[in-house]
Structures are given as C-alpha cells and as structure tokens.
Design a protein around this motif. Sequence first.
Motif, mmCIF file in Angstrom:
data_model
loop_
_atom_site.group_PDB
_atom_site.id
_atom_site.type_symbol
_atom_site.label_atom_id
_atom_site.label_comp_id
_atom_site.label_asym_id
_atom_site.label_seq_id
_atom_site.Cartn_x
_atom_site.Cartn_y
_atom_site.Cartn_z
ATOM 1 N N GLY A 1 0.887 -0.846 0.048
ATOM 2 C CA GLY A 1 0.083 0.140 -0.170
ATOM 3 C C GLY A 1 0.866 1.398 0.292
ATOM 4 N N MET A 2 0.951 1.928 -1.158
ATOM 5 C CA MET A 2 1.819 3.097 -1.275
ATOM 6 C C MET A 2 1.142 4.267 -1.905
ATOM 7 S SD MET A 2 4.235 1.902 -3.940
ATOM 8 C CE MET A 2 3.771 1.310 -5.654
ATOM 9 N N GLY A 3 1.409 5.515 -1.472
ATOM 10 C CA GLY A 3 0.898 6.616 -2.268
ATOM 11 C C GLY A 3 1.440 8.202 -2.062
ATOM 12 N N PRO A 4 0.951 8.920 -2.615
ATOM 13 C CA PRO A 4 1.667 10.283 -2.569
ATOM 14 C C PRO A 4 1.674 10.780 -1.209
ATOM 15 C CG PRO A 4 -0.107 10.307 -4.052
ATOM 16 C CD PRO A 4 -0.217 9.089 -3.340
ATOM 17 N N TYR A 5 2.987 11.362 -0.685
ATOM 18 C CA TYR A 5 3.069 12.066 0.577
ATOM 19 C C TYR A 5 2.416 13.334 0.499
ATOM 20 C CZ TYR A 5 4.933 15.478 3.733
ATOM 21 O OH TYR A 5 4.989 16.468 4.739
ATOM 22 N N LEU A 6 1.470 13.582 1.657
ATOM 23 C CA LEU A 6 0.592 14.553 1.583
ATOM 24 C C LEU A 6 0.830 15.526 2.854
ATOM 25 C CD1 LEU A 6 -2.711 12.903 0.413
ATOM 26 C CD2 LEU A 6 -1.238 14.616 -0.758
ATOM 27 N N MET B 1 4.299 4.252 -9.791
ATOM 28 C CA MET B 1 4.949 3.372 -8.970
ATOM 29 C C MET B 1 4.297 2.086 -8.890
ATOM 30 S SD MET B 1 8.024 4.352 -7.348
ATOM 31 C CE MET B 1 7.629 3.604 -5.706
ATOM 32 N N VAL B 2 2.807 2.305 -9.070
ATOM 33 C CA VAL B 2 1.893 1.243 -8.778
ATOM 34 C C VAL B 2 1.873 0.446 -10.287
ATOM 35 C CG1 VAL B 2 -0.429 0.551 -9.390
ATOM 36 C CG2 VAL B 2 0.195 2.243 -7.612
ATOM 37 N N LYS C 1 -8.105 5.304 -11.010
ATOM 38 C CA LYS C 1 -7.020 5.446 -11.930
ATOM 39 C C LYS C 1 -5.917 4.136 -11.700
ATOM 40 C CE LYS C 1 -7.652 9.990 -13.370
ATOM 41 N NZ LYS C 1 -7.036 11.548 -13.411
ATOM 42 N N ALA C 2 -5.947 3.876 -10.305
ATOM 43 C CA ALA C 2 -4.762 2.871 -10.070
ATOM 44 C C ALA C 2 -5.299 1.594 -10.408
ATOM 45 C CB ALA C 2 -4.436 3.020 -8.580
ATOM 46 N N LEU C 3 -6.467 1.147 -10.086
ATOM 47 C CA LEU C 3 -7.443 -0.070 -10.534
ATOM 48 C C LEU C 3 -7.008 -0.180 -12.127
ATOM 49 C CD1 LEU C 3 -10.401 0.105 -8.428
ATOM 50 C CD2 LEU C 3 -8.329 -1.233 -7.834
ATOM 51 N N GLU C 4 -7.355 0.909 -12.731
ATOM 52 C CA GLU C 4 -7.053 0.775 -14.213
ATOM 53 C C GLU C 4 -5.826 0.355 -14.685
ATOM 54 O OE1 GLU C 4 -8.440 4.445 -15.768
ATOM 55 O OE2 GLU C 4 -10.370 4.364 -15.025
ATOM 56 N N ILE C 5 -4.713 0.503 -13.651
ATOM 57 C CA ILE C 5 -3.363 0.176 -14.346
ATOM 58 C C ILE C 5 -2.687 -0.956 -13.537
ATOM 59 C CG2 ILE C 5 -3.126 2.619 -15.204
ATOM 60 C CD1 ILE C 5 -1.258 3.271 -12.689
ATOM 61 N N GLY C 6 -3.508 -1.510 -12.683
ATOM 62 C CA GLY C 6 -2.826 -2.689 -11.968
ATOM 63 C C GLY C 6 -3.061 -3.140 -10.497
ATOM 64 N N ALA C 7 -3.810 -2.140 -9.911
ATOM 65 C CA ALA C 7 -3.903 -2.335 -8.662
ATOM 66 C C ALA C 7 -4.951 -3.330 -8.377
ATOM 67 C CB ALA C 7 -4.282 -1.122 -7.758
ATOM 68 N N ASN C 8 -5.224 -4.106 -7.210
ATOM 69 C CA ASN C 8 -6.066 -5.022 -7.208
ATOM 70 C C ASN C 8 -6.947 -5.021 -5.741
ATOM 71 O OD1 ASN C 8 -3.915 -6.234 -6.009
ATOM 72 N ND2 ASN C 8 -4.874 -8.319 -6.298
ATOM 73 N N VAL C 9 -6.682 -4.006 -4.945
ATOM 74 C CA VAL C 9 -7.089 -4.183 -3.630
ATOM 75 C C VAL C 9 -7.813 -2.505 -3.313
ATOM 76 C CG1 VAL C 9 -6.778 -4.128 -0.967
ATOM 77 C CG2 VAL C 9 -5.878 -5.794 -2.764
ATOM 78 N N ILE D 1 -1.810 -5.221 -4.622
ATOM 79 C CA ILE D 1 -1.421 -4.013 -4.666
ATOM 80 C C ILE D 1 -2.797 -2.990 -4.267
ATOM 81 C CG2 ILE D 1 -0.285 -1.913 -5.953
ATOM 82 C CD1 ILE D 1 1.074 -3.833 -7.428
ATOM 83 N N ALA D 2 -2.923 -2.221 -3.371
ATOM 84 C CA ALA D 2 -3.800 -1.316 -3.028
ATOM 85 C C ALA D 2 -4.218 -0.058 -3.877
ATOM 86 C CB ALA D 2 -3.824 -1.018 -1.646
ATOM 87 N N ALA D 3 -5.264 0.260 -4.276
ATOM 88 C CA ALA D 3 -5.118 1.489 -4.640
ATOM 89 C C ALA D 3 -5.586 2.482 -3.461
ATOM 90 C CB ALA D 3 -6.477 1.608 -5.670
ATOM 91 N N THR D 4 -4.798 3.222 -3.122
ATOM 92 C CA THR D 4 -4.765 3.888 -1.854
ATOM 93 C C THR D 4 -5.524 5.172 -1.777
ATOM 94 O OG1 THR D 4 -2.666 5.279 -2.169
ATOM 95 C CG2 THR D 4 -2.671 3.027 -0.921
#
Length: 366
Positions: free
Chosen positions: A230-235, A262-263, A291-299, A275-278
Amino acid sequence: MEKVETLLYKKDLNADDLATLLSCTGEEERSLYARSKEVRDNTLGNGVYMRGLIEISNRCIKDCLYCGIRRSNSQARRYALSEENILDAAAFAHRYRYGSVVLQGGERKDEAFITGIEQVVRKIKQLSEGTLGITLSLGEQNEDTYRRWREAGAHRYLLRIETSNEALYRQIHPRDALHDFHTRLECLRSLQRCGYQTGTGVMIGLPGQTIRDLAQDLLFLKEMDIDMVGMGPYLEHHETPLWEQRHLLLPQRERLRLGLHMVSCLRLLMPDINIAATTALQAIDPAGREKALEIGANVIMPNITPLTNRADYQLYENKPGMDEGAEASTARLIESVRNSGCEVRLAAWGDSPHFSHRKNNLSICK
C-alpha cells in the motif's frame, strides 16, 4: 539507455530501468499503464478485493515528523473505538460481503492494548464464523505480540517502511530509539517468520526524495519478498514539523502521477502480489483510486470507521470520505470499480498468490 517499449517486457528490471519508467510521459506513459494492466489481468485477473478499513484509534506513542496523529500534536482530538464499535463495523463488513477487514491505528505496546487486539480479533472470527479475513496495521511490535495476534486469527499485516533510503528515513523521524530504521526492517522479517502475509509501502514525493530513491524502493519491495503493498503520495499536514519543508515538495499533481507510475512499475516487477489503490491518491484526484485500479492495482479499502471518529484520524489533511456513511461508500465504490473495467470480488479473502509461492518455497527450504 533502453527505450521504454523494450523495458516493458524485460524480465529483470534494474534501478536504471525503473528510473526510466518512472520518468516517462506522454505515449510512453500510456504504454506503461497498458502493459501493467495487461500483466495484472494475465496474472491475477481483473478482480478487485474490498477490505473494510476500521481506524480503531489515533492514540500513538510515535512522533513521526510527517504524521498528523504524532504524539506531540496537542491539537489532535484523541479517541479509541470501543470493542463494541469495532465489532459493529466488522459485522457491517460481513453483512455486505467485504471478505476482509483492516484494523489500523496508532502504535501502542502496552499489555492492555495488545490483549484488547487479541480479544477483538478472536471475536471478529466468531461473529463471521471464520469467514472474514483480518489484516492488522498497528505498527512495530515484538515477535511475541505478532505471534499472539496471528494465533488469534489475524493473517495479514501491513507495516510501511515509508522509504528504503535510511538517510531519508532519518529525516522524517525523530532520532531516538523509538524511530529506528533497522527496527522497522526487523519487524518486517519478524512478520514473515510468524507466517503473516506481509505488506509494506512507501511515501512518494517526500522532501528531498529522488526518482532514484523511488526506483530503489521498488527493488527493496522485491528483495524483501513482500506479499502486498500500500503506497501513495506524501501529503503534508500543517501540524507537523515536515510542514516547514513544503516549499521543497513537488506539486500534488506530480506526486499523483508518480504514485500511479509506482503502482504500474511495481506490477511489472512483482506480478502476483496484492497492490492497494490508496486513499492518498483520491485525496489529490477524486478518481485517483480508480485510476490505480485501471493500471494494475487489485485491492481497495473503503473506510467503515464510525463517522463520529473518522475526521479525527488525520494522518494528512484533506482526507476524503469524512462525511460519507459506510453504506453509501460501499455502493459508490462498487460502482466506481466496475467503471474502471474491473470486477468486485465479494466474500473473498483475496490472498496474495505471491504469499502461497513464498510459503511453498520456505517449506521446500526447510
């Protein structure tokens, strides 16, 4: 330097290769996304697993320099869900056929907390007659604690490394015994020894972080033989010390783009992991998770924390979904997953195939 089109089909990507992919734009970016989706679909299918996220507490002994619930943030309104609250949320997940729940919270090591988690894990198993999968994300613990929770019924654990660059890790944590890079690494190894499906992740776009750092992060995930990420942009959060370095940050849209890259790159590197869509992706773009699901994430992890407490679990600012009930969130997410071209797989644990392979390899080694 090899062209992106060649790298998309290369078996053993190195740091230079990954840096090239992370930097690509335009038509090359579209090719990267198409290829990572193809790899996901060919390896795992296009199914997406739902994990009901229950943020059990924002009380934390850590003082990480980037985090809104850090110990020293006196402005944070502290809470801890009761066992009844947690079980009610788990019952909701069971009723709506989520398949799994995630218990996430600030880090504590006291015996009352450890025993409380052990008991609530057992009760979730009881109320669901063993059908709900349970992921924990409760920070660094000793191996005995991890084993107790594993024996109670938890089978997945998420502990983010945050960055695999030790020098950068020190820049986002206080320099004391509670915030040690090597302790974090050893905890990940301990989780693997205890038999957990082991997850980790990194923050993308930290002050001072480079493309090369991110490429090394991806290689670290592979070298650690991680089962889920599970990874995502730093905010940023204005009540943290790292807020003072916001002038060093990339624009949020660029952090979003890097997060998606990265995903995509991780899916090429580790085809059979989860790989989580966070939510951090969604915080920048309302369609970020899709968008993350569209390119390979699955959770995907819908937030089912009670609304009365949800706004108090603020690791970063502008967190989405603060006023959306669990039922509405579930219905909307199922629809958005389908709109992304994926299928929701309900009432399924959705274990990482990588974990089965790793476990089999360990058995062979023994």
